[in-house]
Motif scaffolding. Sequence first.
Motif, mmCIF file in Angstrom:
data_model
loop_
_atom_site.group_PDB
_atom_site.id
_atom_site.type_symbol
_atom_site.label_atom_id
_atom_site.label_comp_id
_atom_site.label_asym_id
_atom_site.label_seq_id
_atom_site.Cartn_x
_atom_site.Cartn_y
_atom_site.Cartn_z
ATOM 1 N N VAL A 25 0.807 -17.136 72.912
ATOM 2 C CA VAL A 25 0.798 -17.606 71.523
ATOM 3 C C VAL A 25 1.681 -18.847 71.384
ATOM 4 N N SER A 26 2.817 -18.830 72.060
ATOM 5 C CA SER A 26 3.729 -19.977 72.066
ATOM 6 C C SER A 26 4.582 -19.911 73.322
ATOM 7 N N GLU A 27 4.977 -21.063 73.821
ATOM 8 C CA GLU A 27 5.897 -21.105 74.954
ATOM 9 C C GLU A 27 7.344 -21.186 74.485
ATOM 10 N N ASP A 28 7.549 -21.403 73.183
ATOM 11 C CA ASP A 28 8.889 -21.570 72.620
ATOM 12 C C ASP A 28 9.456 -20.201 72.221
ATOM 13 N N TRP A 29 10.134 -19.558 73.149
ATOM 14 C CA TRP A 29 10.677 -18.219 72.949
ATOM 15 C C TRP A 29 11.586 -18.161 71.729
ATOM 16 N N ASP A 30 12.379 -19.186 71.510
ATOM 17 C CA ASP A 30 13.336 -19.169 70.406
ATOM 18 C C ASP A 30 12.663 -19.344 69.038
#
Length: 163
Positions: free
Chosen positions: A152-157
């Motif tokens: 869904v997203s690579e941006d974990w934060d």
Amino acid sequence: MAALGMVIGMGYGADHAVLIDGIESADLWPYVSPREAERLKNSSLVSDQDRIDFQWLAECVCAFAWCLDIVELNPTCSCPDNFASLTVPGNKPAEFVKNRCLRPMTEILQQADLHYCLHWHERQRRLEGLDGLVGEGIVWERRRALDWVIGVSEDWDNMPADT
């Protein structure tokens, strides 16, 4: 999952040098988010809220353990606080990460969909002033991990949390 096991240690006051050593020995830096890395490298930046946030990551580890077919996932029960240390035995992430395989993507997608629906339900119950089944935070952390696995997203934060 192994990287999060190390990050969770910050939530419980573990020695940062030991955590960093574990991350370096297993070459896990690529799997540590920028926010997590910043706090690992400078313990004075770790706030009380960060400690709480890092403790909550046990629910993410639980979802990752399910994705790796290590445990079954009961969506209506929280994981034990010490779950991360139980799944990365002896804090030896290098040994842990070897030879792990994901469940079939169809199963992971179904679990992600279930957690999306549960997240909507928990949020709706909260907005109506009612108790949910398990708690919005638990469902959200698991959904975050499942959504990360399915891309869904690579941006974990900054994983999207819309329902």
